[in-house]
Scaffold this active site. Structure first.
Site, PDB file in Angstrom:
ATOM      1  CB  THR A  61      -0.938   0.056   1.215  1.00  0.00           C
ATOM      2  OG1 THR A  61      -0.171   0.289   2.403  1.00  0.00           O
ATOM      3  CG2 THR A  61      -1.736  -1.229   1.360  1.00  0.00           C
ATOM      4  CD  GLU A  62      -0.024   6.530  -2.980  1.00  0.00           C
ATOM      5  OE1 GLU A  62      -0.217   7.724  -2.699  1.00  0.00           O
ATOM      6  OE2 GLU A  62      -0.575   5.952  -3.938  1.00  0.00           O
TER       7      GLU A  62
END
Length: 227
Positions: A61-62
């Protein structure tokens, strides 16, 4: 790849267009076992719910997590455990967390095998426009899309083929501001799957429409042959 080739195209004419969940399942089917993958905000996050147990796919995930699981439901929901789109998610055994800057270093450093992104437009040559339509009052939302589009080894796009006004999103040339040039490898839509790149667009599967119908509706030469 050529736009006039005879690569077989599987036509599923006994059904209608794919639902969002079916599109996500199709993308999940094509992600290699053991790949490190980022799922973009919006529809692409649904892919997490369709990965086969034991596939070894590691979701990044960013906002700083490796080992994300499917969306959280019921008692699983933890407001401190979300993906980059603020959707509550679960964690898989071995999940780890890190600084936002480290997350972007992974994205920019070529450490992701695949990213799945949404799009406003994709060109037949693989250009991507997914952060701004240029419409008055629209809020630009580039986020980490540019980093993902250029940093991931393979870029998959998940979108509807036609906008609400009926205009195609697979186009000869993007008219919206670009996110990346020649970065997209494959496009999954509700009515067809396309391989795109320097040789143009080739249809590999259709859902509820024939290859000839697609050719009539798009301004892009389409390779492939009913098979």
């Amino acid at each position: 790849m050529t736009t006039t080739g005879t690569r077989p195209c599987v036509e599923h004419l006994d059904r209608g267009p794919l639902s969002k969940a079916e599109m996500a399942a199709l993308v999940a089917r094509d992600i290699p076992d053991g790949a490190y993958v980022n799922l973009g905000i919006g529809q692409p996050t649904l892919v997490a719910d369709h990965l086969a147990p034991g596939s070894g796919v590691v979701l990044h995930t960013e906002n700083g997590m490796l080992g994300m699981g499917p969306a959280a439901v019921g008692d699983e929901v933890d407001s401190d455990l979300t993906n980059a789109g603020k959707v509550p998610v679960t964690e898989l055994p071995g999940a780890s967390y890190f600084h936002h800057a480290d997350s972007f270093a992974m994205m920019r450093g070529g450490h992701l095998d695949v990213c799945v992104l949404g799009a406003f437009q994709v060109s037949a040559s693989g250009d991507l426009a997914n952060w701004h339509t240029g419409a008055a009052g629209a809020i630009p939302a580039v986020g980490g899309a540019m980093d993902l589009a250029i940093g991931a080894k393979q870029v998959l796009v998940m979108m509807t083929l036609f906008a609400k006004d009926g205009s195609p999103k697979l186009v000869p040339t993007c008219t919206y501001p670009l996110t990346g040039v020649g970065c997209v490898d494959r496009v999954y839509t509700d009515v067809a799957v396309f391989e795109v790149g320097a040789g143009g667009a080739v249809v590999t599967e259709t859902f509820g429409v024939s290859l000839d119908e697609l050719r009539a509706r798009l301004d892009v030469p389409l390779g492939g042959a009913p098979g």
